[in-house]
Scaffold this motif. Structure first.
Motif, PDB file in Angstrom:
ATOM      1  N   TYR A  26       8.586   0.353  10.491  1.00 30.99           N
ATOM      2  CA  TYR A  26       7.634   0.518   9.392  1.00 30.99           C
ATOM      3  C   TYR A  26       6.899  -0.800   9.251  1.00 30.99           C
ATOM      4  CZ  TYR A  26      11.101  -2.010   6.575  1.00 30.99           C
ATOM      5  OH  TYR A  26      11.978  -2.943   6.095  1.00 30.99           O
TER       6      TYR A  26
ATOM      7  N   TRP B  79       1.345   5.692   6.605  1.00 27.61           N
ATOM      8  CA  TRP B  79       1.118   5.221   5.239  1.00 27.61           C
ATOM      9  C   TRP B  79       1.809   3.859   5.127  1.00 27.61           C
ATOM     10  CZ3 TRP B  79      -1.195   8.867   1.749  1.00 27.61           C
ATOM     11  CH2 TRP B  79      -1.491   8.340   0.481  1.00 27.61           C
TER      12      TRP B  79
ATOM     13  N   PHE C  36       7.802   3.600  -0.942  1.00 26.73           N
ATOM     14  CA  PHE C  36       8.720   3.280   0.154  1.00 26.73           C
ATOM     15  C   PHE C  36       9.738   2.246  -0.290  1.00 26.73           C
ATOM     16  CE2 PHE C  36       9.844   3.233   4.561  1.00 26.73           C
ATOM     17  CZ  PHE C  36      10.331   1.962   4.789  1.00 26.73           C
TER      18      PHE C  36
ATOM     19  N   GLY D 122       5.813   4.467   4.865  1.00 21.11           N
ATOM     20  CA  GLY D 122       5.895   3.041   5.173  1.00 21.11           C
ATOM     21  C   GLY D 122       5.384   2.616   6.526  1.00 21.11           C
TER      22      GLY D 122
ATOM     23  N   PRO E 276       2.698   9.066   0.383  1.00 21.12           N
ATOM     24  CA  PRO E 276       3.433   7.790   0.270  1.00 21.12           C
ATOM     25  C   PRO E 276       4.921   8.001   0.508  1.00 21.12           C
ATOM     26  CG  PRO E 276       2.044   8.145  -1.639  1.00 21.12           C
ATOM     27  CD  PRO E 276       2.016   9.407  -0.863  1.00 21.12           C
TER      28      PRO E 276
ATOM     29  N   LEU F 290       3.466   0.298   4.467  1.00 23.59           N
ATOM     30  CA  LEU F 290       4.073  -0.341   3.305  1.00 23.59           C
ATOM     31  C   LEU F 290       3.228  -1.521   2.850  1.00 23.59           C
ATOM     32  CD1 LEU F 290       6.419  -0.890   1.305  1.00 23.59           C
ATOM     33  CD2 LEU F 290       7.503  -2.246   3.076  1.00 23.59           C
TER      34      LEU F 290
ATOM     35  N   THR G 161       0.817  -1.208   0.000  1.00 21.68           N
ATOM     36  CA  THR G 161       0.000   0.000   0.000  1.00 21.68           C
ATOM     37  C   THR G 161       0.857   1.267   0.000  1.00 21.68           C
ATOM     38  OG1 THR G 161      -0.338  -0.623   2.320  1.00 21.68           O
ATOM     39  CG2 THR G 161      -2.233  -0.737   0.886  1.00 21.68           C
ATOM     40  N   ASP G 162       2.163   1.130  -0.002  1.00 25.10           N
ATOM     41  CA  ASP G 162       3.024   2.289  -0.174  1.00 25.10           C
ATOM     42  C   ASP G 162       3.997   2.004  -1.306  1.00 25.10           C
ATOM     43  OD1 ASP G 162       4.778   4.443  -0.082  1.00 25.10           O
ATOM     44  OD2 ASP G 162       4.828   4.500   2.106  1.00 25.10           O
TER      45      ASP G 162
ATOM     46  N   GLN H  45      -1.625   5.060  -6.486  1.00 27.00           N
ATOM     47  CA  GLN H  45      -0.265   5.584  -6.551  1.00 27.00           C
ATOM     48  C   GLN H  45       0.400   5.232  -7.876  1.00 27.00           C
ATOM     49  OE1 GLN H  45       1.741   4.437  -2.761  1.00 27.00           O
ATOM     50  NE2 GLN H  45      -0.340   4.097  -2.052  1.00 27.00           N
TER      51      GLN H  45
END
Lengths: 455, 445
Positions: A340, A369, A234, A365, A362, A371, A230-231, A406
């Protein structure tokens, strides 16, 4: 006179007896049938199971013939399709009709203790020599960037759930996107290498096999199929792990002090390609072989670890137990990361995505936001999970879109909402596309740049 | 003696009513009692049958009068799951506003006209040496594929999409090709098979470091993991597509080329071709009318709306001079291999030949045109399609598993078996079997 009275009366009594008897037997029969149909009758099973058994029996007797003939049969049945037009329809197609289960499973030697393979003691030397002889396949592709292989996988058979495969597909697309941006290679496994280590343990023989077959890989990154990135911006801080060989998300106190079974998570971890890793895999494996060993090991783990429910041994609990009991041997090279979300438990993250989009960006992590959002317990490929189906699937959609946004923003698009599959433009097309810079700098990120040769 | 008592009672007349009643009741008591008995019997049977009926109904419909917990939970979960699955499957969107209708009088364009892409790209590459257009002497290739964002009509479709992308991941990992898997409809008007056009254009313009964009359908599988594209053959060409010149120019057949697997060089010429290709695409009246034109002009084409393949063929025929000098019609290997003629011969191929040939002896790509496993109906019997796809997948997977010492037990079997024992010196096999090693002829600079 008495006989005369008795005669017809006796006949009448007999008739009545039979009538009652008939009724009784009928009712008894009906009761048995109904109970059998609804509750089953122990080892005789329910009628549905009976039907399956009978069908399997006839199927397997067909399959016991030579493998070659079976293959030909499977091909020629296509010409003998009966239903007109229905054979072109994919509705309710049963995959078992075409998959052929042949051959024998390897029978392990019951006297030998389980081993992942022959003991190797000089892997570091073997690997170093190979790397020297093969400069085209370096183990570092950048100054601080090791060559990483992301490993994930799923069953070669279709999911039991009707949408399970769709979510597996979205999950691998999500991983493809992250890995393309970060120069990470992917291995998607669909083969069970060792039948004894089925289930969550299947990753162990696979990881060992990949480490030994890919000496150019410096770090192997195992990731469950129900975990999503979701990041996208990172980058893992590889430098931090210079002196460590095994990185998992977890907390030192929870593992070493509390022996909590969720003190770490083996759904997303990094393992360096070295002798130490082969040794820890060998030490990890013994609780895995299915059957009695796994059951007994499960009992030990439930007893020794905090809050662990009763079930067979799983790889995560076994790792907690291994680290907690042999801290001196392994602890030094294990890094329990919690700065993270190398693994982020979905329950506390998914409702906050809108808040994250508003307040953060983003590249962080962590809790701001994450990772990785890992959908533990959802089991989208199985029948029923531990959580409500609706919550799981809807949140997986949201997490997927959160990550996908993203990627799409690189090209000037975004999802209409986190729940929607539709996308909309955020930027008009222009006749000067090269002047456009995406906000996150993911179009040509620094971690993807190749070394510029000075010539 | 009883009779005497009766006579005495009658003579006494002490209780005339009783006697009279008694006599009447005693006379009717026998049949009355039998009637009552029979009634009781009937009631008993009725009650029993009623009880059994309720049991049966409860078993099948459920009456919820203290039913077992597991049953209730299971059926509730099943209902909930089904409801959610229907919701997920449906294409409806909560924010679906009506999109403005496009003007049919204005020619549809993919975007603002760009005329100097070659120069722009060259400048960018010079300014960004850390993103070169070739790596290790090989031109950078981007493989593009995709599937619709919603689940397939049938779960088996998603399963084969998954196997298909795994197959592509394997090939691309071995040949250092990047993958973009698209699941978004970038342009509402160009939905369906046309969706690749805006996608290809977008990727070309965003990634100047990519030299070749390789579109591949989701129903095409790599079956030769060793074969590599002979890019040096295409130095003077901008589009590589599988096809036959005779079918294209002489017969004007609608299957003269196949747009399920083709390459575009990242250059101005490709942008121009995409712009010339797109106008038949916008869905609705334009696509329908264009379909009629194509059916009229191309041999063997059935009547349906315009598809990208027929449109490209029509473009190539009608504007031959403008485009064909830069189009390479490849048929020396199966850049696209029609599945029906290939899948039955896999065992023969394994026996006689070896990977790396890419042609009819060991096809590079096996393309399952017409199977449509993601839809509800295909053009071929389902069993044939799916078993063939499974065979192609395992045929390719065997080539990947060879490095690890395994193979599938049979081309239809999901299970694998060992072909090489584990050893304490695995690296000797790595050198022998890894497809990327120079032994196999792949470039290593």
């Amino acid at each position: 006179m008495l006989d005369w009275c008795f005669g017809p009366q006796w006949r009448w009594r007999l008739k009545r007896f039979f009538r009652n008897g008939k009724v009784t037997i009928l009712c008894l029969l009906l009761t048995v049938v109904v109970i059998r149909g609804n509750l089953g009758a122990g080892r005789f099973g329910t009628p549905q199971q009976d039907f399956n058994e009978i069908r399997d029996h006839f199927y397997s007797s067909g399959r016991r013939s030579e493998p070659r003939r079976v293959l030909e049969e499977a091909q020629t049945t296509t010409t003998a399709t009966t239903n007109d037009g229905d054979s072109n329809s994919y509705e309710q197609f049963d995959i078992n009709k075409i998959l052929v289960d042949e051959g024998e499973d390897e029978k392990p030697d019951p006297n030998k203790p389980y081993g992942l393979g022959p003991k190797i003691s000089d892997w570091d030397e073997q690997r170093a020599e190979w790397l020297k002889k093969n400069p085209n396949f370096p183990n570092f592709i950048g100054p601080n960037k090791p060559r990483v292989l992301l490993v994930t996988g799923s069953s070669p058979k279709p999911c039991e759930n009707q949408v399970g495969d769709h979510y597996l597909l979205k999950s691998i697309k999500n991983k493809i996107d992250y890995c393309r941006l970060h120069g990470v290679e992917i291995f998607y496994n669909m083969a069970l290498l060792d039948a004894e280590m089925a289930g969550f343990w299947a990753k162990l023989p696979l990881i060992r096999k990949l480490l030994l077959s890919h000496p150019e890989v410096e770090f192997l990154w195992w990731m469950d199929s129900d975990a999503m990135f979701t990041d996208m911006a990172f980058e893992v801080p590889w430098e931090r792990y210079r002196d460590h060989n095994f990185v998992m998300h977890g907390w030192n106190e929870m593992v070493y002090d509390q022996k909590n079974w969720i003190g770490l998570n083996t759904g997303s971890f990094l393992l360096r390609n070295c002798q130490w890793s082969l040794d820890i895999l060998d030490a990890w494996a013994p609780m895995g072989p299915k059957g009695k060993i796994r059951e007994e090991a499960g009992k030990i783990l439930t007893r020794e670890l905090k809050d662990r429910p009763v079930f067979e041994a799983d790889d995560q609990s076994a790792m907690v137990y291994l680290l907690a009991t042999q801290k001196d041997k392994w602890g030094e090279k294990v890094y329990l990361e919690n700065a993270y979300y190398l693994h982020g438990y979905w329950g506390i993250l998914v409702d906050r995505y809108e808040e994250m989009m508003e307040n953060y960006h983003p590249g962080l992590g962590d809790h701001r936001w994450p990772l990785v959002t890992h959908f533990v317990g959802c089991k989208p490929c199985g029948k029923f999970g531990d959580y409500s189906v609706e919550r799981c699937l809807k949140q997986m959609d949201r997490a997927f879109n959160f990550g996908d946004n993203q990627i799409l923003q690189i090209y000037g698009f975004t999802h209409k909402t986190l729940a929607s599959r539709r996308v909309k433009r955020t930027r008009n097309e222009t006749s000067n596309p090269l002047e456009v810079k995406d906000e996150l700098g993911l179009l040509h990120p620094a971690f993807k740049a190749v070394k510029v040769s000075s010539s | 003696m009883g009779q005497e008592t009766l006579t005495a009672q009658k003579r006494g007349g002490a209780l005339p009513t009783t006697t009279a009643n008694g006599g009447r009741s005693s006379a009717g008591r026998a049949p009355r009692g039998w009637q009552i008995q029979r009634t009781f019997n009937n009631i008993k049977i009725t009650v029993l049958c009623g009880f059994v009926t309720i049991l049966v109904l409860r078993g099948y419909i459920g009456v919820n009068l203290g039913t077992s917990d597991a049953d209730a939970i299971n059926s509730h979960l099943l209902q909930e799951t089904n409801r959610i699955l229907v919701e997920i499957r449906s294409d409806s969107d909560p924010d679906d506003l009506a999109e403005p209708e496009i003007n049919p009088n204005v020619t549809y364009t993919l975007g603002p006209k760009i005329s100097n892409w070659d120069q722009e790209r060259k400048i960018w590459l010079d300014q960004n040496p850390q993103f070169p257009n070739s790596v290790n002497g090989k031109s950078r290739i981007l493989l593009v594929t995709g599937s619709p964002p919603n689940p397939c009509d049938n779960p088996i479709g998603d399963h084969y999409l998954l196997k298909s992308i795994k197959n592509k991941i394997d090939y691309c990992r071995l040949h250092e090709i990047e993958i973009v898997y698209n699941m978004a409809h970038l342009e509402r008007e160009l939905a369906g098979y046309w969706a690749k056009l805006p996608l290809i254009r977008r990727l070309m313009l965003s990634h100047p470091e990519v030299e070749w964009i390789w579109w591949m359908d989701s129903d095409a599988l790599f079956t030769d993991m060793v074969f590599e594209l002979p890019l040096s053959k295409y130095n003077d060409y901008n589009m590589i597509i599988h096809g036959y010149p005779d079918l294209l120019f002489n017969q004007k057949s609608w299957i003269a080329v196949n747009t399920g697997s083709f390459l575009f060089r990242n250059c101005q010429w490709s942008l121009d071709l995409l712009d010339a290709w797109a106008p038949m695409g916008p869905k609705g009246r334009i696509r329908d009318e264009a379909g009629k034109i194509l059916t009229a002009n191309l041999k063997g084409r059935p009547a349906f709306e315009a598809d990208d393949q027929s449109a490209l063929i029509y473009l190539m025929i009608s504007q031959k001079d403008q485009w064909m000098d830069k189009v390479f019609l490849e048929n020396s290997f199966y850049l696209h291999g029609y599945w029906a003629g290939l899948v039955d011969r896999y065992e023969e191929m394994i026996e006689k030949y070896h990977p790396g040939l890419g042609d009819e002896r060991w096809p590079f790509v096996t393309h399952f045109v017409g199977c449509k496993p993601c839809g509800s109906y295909g053009d071929y019997p389902v069993e044939r399609c799916l078993s063939s796809m499974e065979r192609a997948f395992n045929f390719a997977d065997n080539q990947v598993l060879k490095l690890y010492g395994f193979r599938h037990r049979g081309l239809l079997s999901p299970k694998i078996k060992r072909i090489r024992n584990e050893t304490a010196t695995p690296l000797e096999f790595v050198d022998q079997f890894d497809i990327r090693r120079p032994v196999h002829g792949s470039s290593g600079s």
